[in-house]
Motif scaffolding. Structure first.
Motif, PDB file in Angstrom:
ATOM      1  N   THR A  80      10.793   3.048  -1.715  1.00 32.16           N
ATOM      2  CA  THR A  80       9.525   2.886  -2.176  1.00 32.16           C
ATOM      3  C   THR A  80       9.012   4.327  -2.511  1.00 32.16           C
ATOM      4  O   THR A  80       9.122   4.925  -1.567  1.00 32.16           O
ATOM      5  N   LYS A  81       8.491   4.540  -3.524  1.00 31.76           N
ATOM      6  CA  LYS A  81       7.992   5.868  -4.088  1.00 31.76           C
ATOM      7  C   LYS A  81       6.616   5.683  -4.747  1.00 31.76           C
ATOM      8  O   LYS A  81       6.257   4.529  -4.980  1.00 31.76           O
ATOM      9  N   ILE A  82       6.036   6.621  -4.297  1.00 34.51           N
ATOM     10  CA  ILE A  82       4.409   6.688  -4.606  1.00 34.51           C
ATOM     11  C   ILE A  82       4.208   7.709  -5.798  1.00 34.51           C
ATOM     12  O   ILE A  82       4.624   8.778  -5.641  1.00 34.51           O
ATOM     13  N   GLU A  83       3.466   7.432  -6.824  1.00 36.79           N
ATOM     14  CA  GLU A  83       3.269   8.142  -8.118  1.00 36.79           C
ATOM     15  C   GLU A  83       2.761   9.493  -7.346  1.00 36.79           C
ATOM     16  O   GLU A  83       1.839   9.432  -6.698  1.00 36.79           O
ATOM     17  N   GLY A  84       3.489  10.565  -7.900  1.00 32.64           N
ATOM     18  CA  GLY A  84       2.991  11.888  -7.259  1.00 32.64           C
ATOM     19  C   GLY A  84       4.103  12.444  -6.846  1.00 32.64           C
ATOM     20  O   GLY A  84       4.016  13.534  -6.157  1.00 32.64           O
ATOM     21  N   GLY A  85       5.207  11.880  -6.640  1.00 33.23           N
ATOM     22  CA  GLY A  85       6.483  12.280  -5.746  1.00 33.23           C
ATOM     23  C   GLY A  85       6.711  12.046  -4.468  1.00 33.23           C
ATOM     24  O   GLY A  85       7.272  12.403  -3.924  1.00 33.23           O
ATOM     25  N   HIS A  86       5.617  11.391  -3.951  1.00 31.26           N
ATOM     26  CA  HIS A  86       5.646  10.838  -2.299  1.00 31.26           C
ATOM     27  C   HIS A  86       6.746   9.765  -2.312  1.00 31.26           C
ATOM     28  O   HIS A  86       6.828   9.121  -3.289  1.00 31.26           O
ATOM     29  N   ALA A  87       6.997   9.541  -0.973  1.00 27.03           N
ATOM     30  CA  ALA A  87       7.781   8.475  -0.892  1.00 27.03           C
ATOM     31  C   ALA A  87       7.490   7.968   0.553  1.00 27.03           C
ATOM     32  O   ALA A  87       7.130   8.599   1.475  1.00 27.03           O
ATOM     33  N   LEU A  88       8.148   6.669   0.883  1.00 30.95           N
ATOM     34  CA  LEU A  88       8.147   6.116   2.187  1.00 30.95           C
ATOM     35  C   LEU A  88       9.435   6.209   2.905  1.00 30.95           C
ATOM     36  O   LEU A  88      10.659   6.245   2.223  1.00 30.95           O
TER      37      LEU A  88
END
Lengths: 340, 357
Positions: free
Chosen positions: B268-276
């Motif tokens: 899972t990735k979050i817009e903005g370059g973050h990830a879980l």
């Protein structure tokens, strides 16, 4: 009173150091450098209900959220009634709540389920139980039962006795039309009743002896199960407990969920002692009314005991009372009928 | 885009403790029983508030904003609908109409449920949202699983991946979209592990009953079984088979759930370059689940709060957010939640929405 905390604006994750200050009915929110962020009436600020020892929160009229770890300081400002939060505190009086809860669970268990079952039985349309019977019998025919090998005249004689018994039922007792079916197969000498009024006798049971009073006793017992709606009650009881446990326990995690719900279903479907005694008593009564000898049922149990066929389920599953006890109760009842 | 090597991991923290939750739980339970179940809607809100508000990522907490009244109304609608459905099902012709109606209703309820739950959840004062459409939900919740059954479930991992993509990919935090992707390999590994655990457990439980079964059928009929009105030993064998199967599926299910959770978080990735990220040991998850169950049963349910807190702490300890830069840039709007009936429906039917805990 100055309360240190953190501020996030409405719909933004950026967090700022901030101080919340109350004077009379006015509040001030100050930035870290001492400048005013917001001021207004305390009554316009929304205090979140305190939960546990989580940071306390207030929402400003524009949706900004102030959050602090100085719990007591903010709780003191909260004008809302916090009875619930205080009741939840881990204090000795919580033991009282535990006891009250256990008592309440017991009451639900003892009476609540019974009420649910009665309501469900009352709501069940009669043809639903009949459809249920047909499905059950069909799948049993496929897996465990075989067609009967009784001669037609033998069957006709038994059907005659059965009709004699059902004719003796009062209108209230005969709420469900009953049918007698013959089967043979893996179950040995056996008889059972289904909720829709279908009663099954196995060939092996019929051949135990040619004592019509004895078979009448067994049929009377099964008619008793139908008249008292035992199987329907048992199914609903199991489902009712399933629902109540599911509702009380809520989300219990991966293992417990299956254990609580399905394990319970199994336990509840086990046969009940009370139902057996009730059906025995009914059998003695109906057999007597239809002109058979009620001692037939006693002879049946004696027969089983002689053959060494006692309750085959060990320990926890043993909800069938012992033959001796059942015979004792039946004899006592026959004596009462004789005295009448 | 940030360079992935610059991602800073932050562990998820869970601050709740069993003592404190015990008080909340017992008061919830008592009030729920005394009000014949009505309070349970508020109890659900309070429990969720406790767990959400105690969960922290990068110094910011989650929160749950549904109200008890919303949940209660949702439940009343669903119970009423359920009763009507049951009554209609008794009429043969109406049954067909009801089943077809349900095919349309179900995906709609599922998306409403996901949307409601997303919109009442915040992190750092930013709301979540879900924008999946019922049409797509119909595909991933009903059609694909049915199609995979036609392949004897050999294609099930593809159906499962499509569902997870749908659920994760239509979630937003504020205006930033989440996305999920993963190769199909890990999905097949998880399914293999599930099948393996189930088969081994079944083999072990049934090894014990084989001699009894042999003896029973040795002369072509059940000999042991002879209770009047009973069928007891027949029932007894069914019970053992049932218990064996239940144990096998619970164990297999836990292994599958643990592996799935790792796969989903890691993909899972979050817009903005973050990830879980999730590095949960499968054995550890099974151990926590099983030992929790034993302790709760031994204490007649009184340790349930402890078990739930322990599980929450375990899950949090094995979950990380990989942060690109900082987490300050999330912005969002406040959206109407809509009714809670979708939530009530998925709650009652215990439908696995594919949301990792």
């Amino acid at each position: 009173m100055k309360i240190k905390g953190r501020l996030t604006y409405a719909g933004s994750s950026r967090m700022y150091e901030a101080t919340f200050e109350c004077k009379g009915d006015r509040f001030r929110l100050l930035a870290a450098d001492g400048t005013d962020i917001a001021t207004g009436a305390v009554s316009d600020v929304r205090f979140a209900a305190p939960v546990g020892r989580t940071p306390r929160r207030v929402t400003l009229p524009d949706g900004a959220l102030f959050e602090t770890d100085q719990l007591d300081a903010l709780d003191a400002l909260n004008p809302a009634d916090n009875t619930l939060h205080r009741a939840e505190a881990f204090r000795p009086r919580l033991a009282g709540f535990v006891l009250a809860t256990m008592l309440a669970v017991w009451v639900v268990w003892r009476y609540g389920v019974g009420v649910l079952v009665a309501a469900a039985v009352w709501l069940t349309p009669p043809n639903l139980a009949r459809i249920l019977d047909e499905h059950t019998l069909r799948s049993m025919d496929r897996f465990v039962l075989e067609p009967t090998s009784l001669a037609p005249d033998e069957q006709a004689a038994l059907q005659g006795d059965f009709a004699g018994l059902t004719d003796a039922l009062t209108a209230a007792e005969g709420h469900t039309p009953m049918r007698l079916k013959f089967r043979s197969g893996a179950m040995g000498p056996n008889a059972f009743a289904m909720p829709g009024g279908t009663i099954v006798l196995t060939d092996e049971l019929v051949r135990l002896s040619d004592d019509p009073d004895m078979i009448a006793g067994v049929m009377g017992h099964e008619i008793g199960h139908v008249t008292h709606r035992h199987s329907l009650r048992q199914i609903y009881r199991a489902l009712g407990i399933y629902a109540v446990v599911g509702f009380l326990a809520g989300d219990t995690g991966p293992v417990l969920e299956s254990l609580l719900l399905e394990g319970n279903l199994l336990l509840q479907l086990a046969y009940s002692r009370e139902h057996e005694f009730e059906a025995d008593a009914f059998a003695v009564d109906i057999v007597h009314r239809a002109g058979f000898d009620p001692h037939g049922l006693v002879r049946f149990f004696d027969h089983l005991t002689e053959m060494g066929l006692n309750d085959p389920l060990p320990s926890w599953g043993s909800s069938h009372p012992s033959h001796e006890r059942r015979v004792e109760v039946i004899r006592e009842q026959i004596r009462m009928i004789g005295a009448r | 885009m940030h360079d992935p090597s610059c991602l800073r991991p932050r562990r998820v923290l869970f601050h709740g403790n069993a003592r404190e939750y015990f008080g909340i739980w017992i008061v919830n339970l008592l009030l729920s029983i005394v009000t014949l179940g009505i309070y349970s809607a508020w109890a659900k809100v309070r429990t969720n508030k406790y767990f959400y508000q105690n969960t922290e990522i990068a110094d910011r907490r989650f929160d749950y904003h549904a109200t008890g009244m919303q949940i209660l109304i949702g439940r009343i609608i669903i119970v009423a609908g359920f009763i009507i459905f049951q009554l209609l099902a008794l009429v043969p012709l109406a049954l067909l109409v009801v089943i077809i109606g349900f095919l349309f209703l179900f995906p709609w309820l599922v998306t409403r449920s996901l949307r409601f739950n997303a919109r009442v959840t915040t992190w750092a004062n930013v709301r979540f949202n879900f924008d999946g459409k019922p049409g797509r939900a119909f595909l991933v919740y009903l059609l694909y699983p049915v199609l995979s059954a036609l392949t004897l479930y050999l294609a099930y991992p593809f159906a499962d991946r499509a569902r997870r993509r749908f659920v994760v990919g239509h979630h937003l935090i504020g205006r930033s979209r989440l996305s999920f992707d993963s190769g199909i390999g890990p999905f097949y590994m998880a399914m293999l592990a599930f099948v393996g655990v189930v088969l081994v457990t079944l083999a072990l439980t049934f090894a014990g009953t084989i001699p009894t079964l042999m003896q029973l059928f040795s002369d072509g009929s059940f000999r042991v079984n002879r209770g009047f009105d009973g069928m007891e030993s027949f029932v007894w064998i069914l019970v053992r088979a049932y218990i064996g199967a239940a144990v096998a599926f619970v164990l297999g299910g836990m292994v599958y759930a643990a592996m799935m959770r790792n796969i989903i978080y890691c993909g899972t990735k979050i817009e903005g370059g973050h990830a879980l990220h999730s590095d949960m040991p499968v054995g550890g998850y099974v151990w926590v689940g099983l030992s929790n169950a034993v302790v709760v049963i031994m204490t007649l349910g009184l340790m349930l709060p402890w078990a739930k807190v322990r599980m929450a702490r375990f899950l949090a300890a094995h979950t990380q957010v990989m942060i690109a830069g900082d987490l300050d840039a999330f912005i969002g709007d406040i959206l109407p939640e809509g009714g809670a009936f979708g939530d009530a429906y998925t709650d009652m039917e215990a439908i696995d929405l594919g949301l990792p805990a």
